[in-house]
Design a protein around this motif. Structure first.
Motif, PDB file in Angstrom:
ATOM      1  N   VAL A  14       0.763  -1.167  -0.132  1.00  0.00           N
ATOM      2  CA  VAL A  14       0.019   0.051  -0.016  1.00  0.00           C
ATOM      3  C   VAL A  14       0.908   1.284  -0.092  1.00  0.00           C
ATOM      4  CG1 VAL A  14      -1.578   1.227   1.444  1.00  0.00           C
ATOM      5  CG2 VAL A  14      -1.975  -1.185   0.851  1.00  0.00           C
ATOM      6  N   HIS A  15       2.033   1.244   0.818  1.00  0.00           N
ATOM      7  CA  HIS A  15       2.831   2.252   0.731  1.00  0.00           C
ATOM      8  C   HIS A  15       3.443   2.727  -0.493  1.00  0.00           C
ATOM      9  CE1 HIS A  15       5.795   5.171   2.192  1.00  0.00           C
ATOM     10  NE2 HIS A  15       6.681   4.526   1.500  1.00  0.00           N
ATOM     11  N   ALA A  16       3.965   1.563  -1.271  1.00  0.00           N
ATOM     12  CA  ALA A  16       4.610   1.487  -2.570  1.00  0.00           C
ATOM     13  C   ALA A  16       3.597   1.964  -3.656  1.00  0.00           C
ATOM     14  CB  ALA A  16       5.308   0.139  -2.914  1.00  0.00           C
ATOM     15  N   ARG A  17       2.339   1.454  -3.782  1.00  0.00           N
ATOM     16  CA  ARG A  17       1.557   1.584  -4.873  1.00  0.00           C
ATOM     17  C   ARG A  17       0.683   3.054  -4.772  1.00  0.00           C
ATOM     18  NH1 ARG A  17      -0.884   2.888  -8.296  1.00  0.00           N
ATOM     19  NH2 ARG A  17      -1.777   1.738 -10.249  1.00  0.00           N
ATOM     20  N   LEU A  18       0.280   3.049  -3.306  1.00  0.00           N
ATOM     21  CA  LEU A  18      -0.816   4.132  -2.915  1.00  0.00           C
ATOM     22  C   LEU A  18      -0.144   5.654  -2.186  1.00  0.00           C
ATOM     23  CD1 LEU A  18      -3.728   2.213  -1.886  1.00  0.00           C
ATOM     24  CD2 LEU A  18      -3.097   2.982  -4.142  1.00  0.00           C
ATOM     25  N   GLY A  19       0.998   5.367  -1.763  1.00  0.00           N
ATOM     26  CA  GLY A  19       1.728   6.389  -1.175  1.00  0.00           C
ATOM     27  C   GLY A  19       1.143   6.895   0.225  1.00  0.00           C
ATOM     28  N   THR A  20       0.770   5.708   0.985  1.00  0.00           N
ATOM     29  CA  THR A  20       0.269   6.045   2.440  1.00  0.00           C
ATOM     30  C   THR A  20       0.697   4.945   3.434  1.00  0.00           C
ATOM     31  OG1 THR A  20      -1.706   6.169   3.583  1.00  0.00           O
ATOM     32  CG2 THR A  20      -1.950   5.039   1.852  1.00  0.00           C
ATOM     33  N   ASP A  21       1.158   5.357   4.432  1.00  0.00           N
ATOM     34  CA  ASP A  21       1.449   4.317   5.599  1.00  0.00           C
ATOM     35  C   ASP A  21       0.427   3.984   6.565  1.00  0.00           C
ATOM     36  OD1 ASP A  21       4.449   4.410   5.089  1.00  0.00           O
ATOM     37  OD2 ASP A  21       4.368   6.222   5.941  1.00  0.00           O
ATOM     38  N   SER A  22      -0.917   4.313   6.129  1.00  0.00           N
ATOM     39  CA  SER A  22      -2.105   3.839   7.049  1.00  0.00           C
ATOM     40  C   SER A  22      -2.921   3.165   6.052  1.00  0.00           C
ATOM     41  CB  SER A  22      -2.571   5.433   7.351  1.00  0.00           C
ATOM     42  OG  SER A  22      -3.933   4.909   7.919  1.00  0.00           O
ATOM     43  N   LEU A  23      -3.544   2.181   6.922  1.00  0.00           N
ATOM     44  CA  LEU A  23      -4.520   1.327   6.147  1.00  0.00           C
ATOM     45  C   LEU A  23      -5.983   1.898   6.363  1.00  0.00           C
ATOM     46  CD1 LEU A  23      -3.154  -2.426   6.750  1.00  0.00           C
ATOM     47  CD2 LEU A  23      -3.025  -0.574   4.559  1.00  0.00           C
ATOM     48  N   GLN A  24      -5.997   2.856   7.138  1.00  0.00           N
ATOM     49  CA  GLN A  24      -7.212   3.281   7.566  1.00  0.00           C
ATOM     50  C   GLN A  24      -8.074   3.885   6.235  1.00  0.00           C
ATOM     51  OE1 GLN A  24      -8.461   3.803  10.822  1.00  0.00           O
ATOM     52  NE2 GLN A  24     -10.509   4.504   9.982  1.00  0.00           N
ATOM     53  N   GLY A  25      -9.457   3.178   6.221  1.00  0.00           N
ATOM     54  CA  GLY A  25      -9.991   3.477   4.818  1.00  0.00           C
ATOM     55  C   GLY A  25      -9.666   2.747   3.634  1.00  0.00           C
ATOM     56  N   ILE A  26      -8.661   1.972   3.728  1.00  0.00           N
ATOM     57  CA  ILE A  26      -8.143   1.292   2.637  1.00  0.00           C
ATOM     58  C   ILE A  26      -9.267  -0.191   2.245  1.00  0.00           C
ATOM     59  CG2 ILE A  26      -6.511  -0.284   1.657  1.00  0.00           C
ATOM     60  CD1 ILE A  26      -5.544   2.885   1.403  1.00  0.00           C
ATOM     61  N   LYS A  27      -9.534   0.037   1.129  1.00  0.00           N
ATOM     62  CA  LYS A  27     -10.676  -1.286   1.062  1.00  0.00           C
ATOM     63  C   LYS A  27      -9.811  -2.537   0.457  1.00  0.00           C
ATOM     64  CE  LYS A  27     -14.395   1.701  -0.747  1.00  0.00           C
ATOM     65  NZ  LYS A  27     -15.445   2.120  -2.014  1.00  0.00           N
ATOM     66  N   VAL A  36      -5.922 -18.430   8.370  1.00  0.00           N
ATOM     67  CA  VAL A  36      -4.801 -17.528   8.072  1.00  0.00           C
ATOM     68  C   VAL A  36      -5.862 -15.967   7.730  1.00  0.00           C
ATOM     69  CG1 VAL A  36      -3.132 -16.482   6.373  1.00  0.00           C
ATOM     70  CG2 VAL A  36      -3.029 -18.861   7.319  1.00  0.00           C
ATOM     71  N   GLY A  37      -6.643 -16.461   6.797  1.00  0.00           N
ATOM     72  CA  GLY A  37      -7.591 -15.145   6.510  1.00  0.00           C
ATOM     73  C   GLY A  37      -8.391 -14.606   7.594  1.00  0.00           C
ATOM     74  N   LEU A  38      -8.714 -15.126   8.602  1.00  0.00           N
ATOM     75  CA  LEU A  38      -9.566 -14.757   9.720  1.00  0.00           C
ATOM     76  C   LEU A  38      -8.499 -13.827  10.281  1.00  0.00           C
ATOM     77  CD1 LEU A  38     -11.836 -14.329  11.521  1.00  0.00           C
ATOM     78  CD2 LEU A  38     -11.361 -16.364  12.666  1.00  0.00           C
ATOM     79  N   HIS A  39      -7.474 -14.553  10.830  1.00  0.00           N
ATOM     80  CA  HIS A  39      -6.452 -13.475  11.425  1.00  0.00           C
ATOM     81  C   HIS A  39      -6.089 -12.265  10.897  1.00  0.00           C
ATOM     82  CE1 HIS A  39      -3.587 -12.576  14.535  1.00  0.00           C
ATOM     83  NE2 HIS A  39      -2.483 -12.927  14.027  1.00  0.00           N
ATOM     84  N   LEU A  40      -5.858 -12.265   9.420  1.00  0.00           N
ATOM     85  CA  LEU A  40      -5.423 -11.351   8.542  1.00  0.00           C
ATOM     86  C   LEU A  40      -6.425 -10.155   8.653  1.00  0.00           C
ATOM     87  CD1 LEU A  40      -3.705  -9.736   6.494  1.00  0.00           C
ATOM     88  CD2 LEU A  40      -4.882 -11.053   4.890  1.00  0.00           C
ATOM     89  N   CYS A  41      -7.833 -10.535   8.434  1.00  0.00           N
ATOM     90  CA  CYS A  41      -8.940  -9.686   8.777  1.00  0.00           C
ATOM     91  C   CYS A  41      -9.031  -8.903  10.206  1.00  0.00           C
ATOM     92  CB  CYS A  41     -10.168 -10.314   8.588  1.00  0.00           C
ATOM     93  SG  CYS A  41     -10.616 -10.891   6.849  1.00  0.00           S
ATOM     94  N   ARG A  42      -8.475  -9.621  10.960  1.00  0.00           N
ATOM     95  CA  ARG A  42      -8.446  -9.138  12.503  1.00  0.00           C
ATOM     96  C   ARG A  42      -7.580  -7.841  12.470  1.00  0.00           C
ATOM     97  NH1 ARG A  42      -8.322 -14.827  15.115  1.00  0.00           N
ATOM     98  NH2 ARG A  42     -10.680 -15.137  15.692  1.00  0.00           N
ATOM     99  N   LEU A  43      -6.250  -8.207  12.086  1.00  0.00           N
ATOM    100  CA  LEU A  43      -5.198  -6.942  11.938  1.00  0.00           C
ATOM    101  C   LEU A  43      -5.871  -5.928  10.998  1.00  0.00           C
ATOM    102  CD1 LEU A  43      -2.230  -9.582  11.606  1.00  0.00           C
ATOM    103  CD2 LEU A  43      -2.753  -8.183  13.582  1.00  0.00           C
ATOM    104  N   LEU A  44      -6.357  -6.253   9.815  1.00  0.00           N
ATOM    105  CA  LEU A  44      -6.713  -5.343   8.886  1.00  0.00           C
ATOM    106  C   LEU A  44      -7.755  -4.253   9.610  1.00  0.00           C
ATOM    107  CD1 LEU A  44      -6.715  -7.304   5.485  1.00  0.00           C
ATOM    108  CD2 LEU A  44      -5.175  -5.429   5.936  1.00  0.00           C
ATOM    109  N   HIS A  45      -8.775  -4.965  10.127  1.00  0.00           N
ATOM    110  CA  HIS A  45      -9.830  -4.150  10.921  1.00  0.00           C
ATOM    111  C   HIS A  45      -9.220  -3.300  12.006  1.00  0.00           C
ATOM    112  CE1 HIS A  45     -13.503  -3.350  12.770  1.00  0.00           C
ATOM    113  NE2 HIS A  45     -13.121  -3.918  13.954  1.00  0.00           N
ATOM    114  N   GLU A  46      -8.443  -3.949  12.706  1.00  0.00           N
ATOM    115  CA  GLU A  46      -7.647  -2.881  13.871  1.00  0.00           C
ATOM    116  C   GLU A  46      -6.894  -1.801  13.247  1.00  0.00           C
ATOM    117  OE1 GLU A  46      -5.063  -5.708  15.927  1.00  0.00           O
ATOM    118  OE2 GLU A  46      -6.802  -6.905  16.634  1.00  0.00           O
ATOM    119  N   ALA A  47      -6.505  -2.027  11.896  1.00  0.00           N
ATOM    120  CA  ALA A  47      -5.809  -0.962  11.382  1.00  0.00           C
ATOM    121  C   ALA A  47      -6.711   0.139  10.483  1.00  0.00           C
ATOM    122  CB  ALA A  47      -4.792  -1.525  10.247  1.00  0.00           C
ATOM    123  N   GLY A  48      -7.947  -0.395  10.673  1.00  0.00           N
ATOM    124  CA  GLY A  48      -9.070   0.652  10.056  1.00  0.00           C
ATOM    125  C   GLY A  48      -9.267   0.527   8.723  1.00  0.00           C
TER     126      GLY A  48
END
Length: 201
Positions: A14-27, A36-48
């Protein structure tokens, strides 16, 4: 560990392609919400991040959506969702000459193995300016953990540090791809061959 490495790889992409260090609001569209997918979703959700998910297993979806807010998308449609990141965490062989022209995501970064149907599909992604995190780089967290356990030579802190280096490796691959115009999967293959060659006695 696989999910943590994948999450950090998504951050790098995301940083390389979209130029942001935040995942807030990233779809992010996550294909497969098993372990694995469930745990990944937990991490992504926590990051917004805003999550879109699919799974052929209804029980997996039930567990996921009871815990984490997400939009459920039919498995046949998730690949083509209008999102920033596509995170394949289920079957391989999904990036093909048929599917790639229809993708809307500008980043592909997920834990599934063998995502490219053929090496030519990595070139197709690059031609479409879709940033691909090579699967065996981003999903290496699991094997790093297994290796540490097998050789009994690493604490949890050591494993966490090694998994953290996935992000740095991907950043280097993405930087090289930007500088050279070469597909990321080719650069990852070269890096892997050089590491193996250097490790030989």
């Amino acid at each position: 560990w696989t999910a943590l490495g994948c999450y950090q790889g998504i951050e790098a992409a995301v940083h390389a392609r979209l130029g942001t260090d935040s995942l807030q609001g990233i779809k992010v569209a996550v294909q497969g919400v098993g372990h694995v997918g469930l745990h990944l979703c937990r991490l992504l959700h926590e990051a917004g991040a805003e999550l879109f998910v699919s799974d052929v297993n209804g029980d997996n979806l039930k567990v996921m959506t009871e815990e984490i807010p997400a939009t459920v998308v039919p498995p046949t449609e998730l690949l083509y969702a209008d999102v920033d990141v596509l995170a394949p965490c289920a079957l391989g062989n999904i990036l093909t000459s048929t599917t790639i022209p229809r993708l809307k995501a500008t980043v592909i970064a997920g834990a599934a193995n063998n995502q490219l149907s053929t090496p030519a599909d990595g070139v197709r992604l690059a031609e479409r300016d879709i940033l691909y995190a090579p699967d065996y780089v981003i999903n290496a967290g699991g094997i790093i953990s297994v290796a540490a356990e097998y050789y009994d030579n690493g604490s949890e802190e050591d494993v966490r540090a090694d998994v953290g280096r996935i992000k740095d490796r991907l950043k280097n691959i993405f930087d090289q791809a930007k500088e050279t115009g070469r597909p990321t999967h080719e650069l990852a293959d070269e890096l892997a061959r050089s590491i193996v060659a250097a490790a030989r006695p």
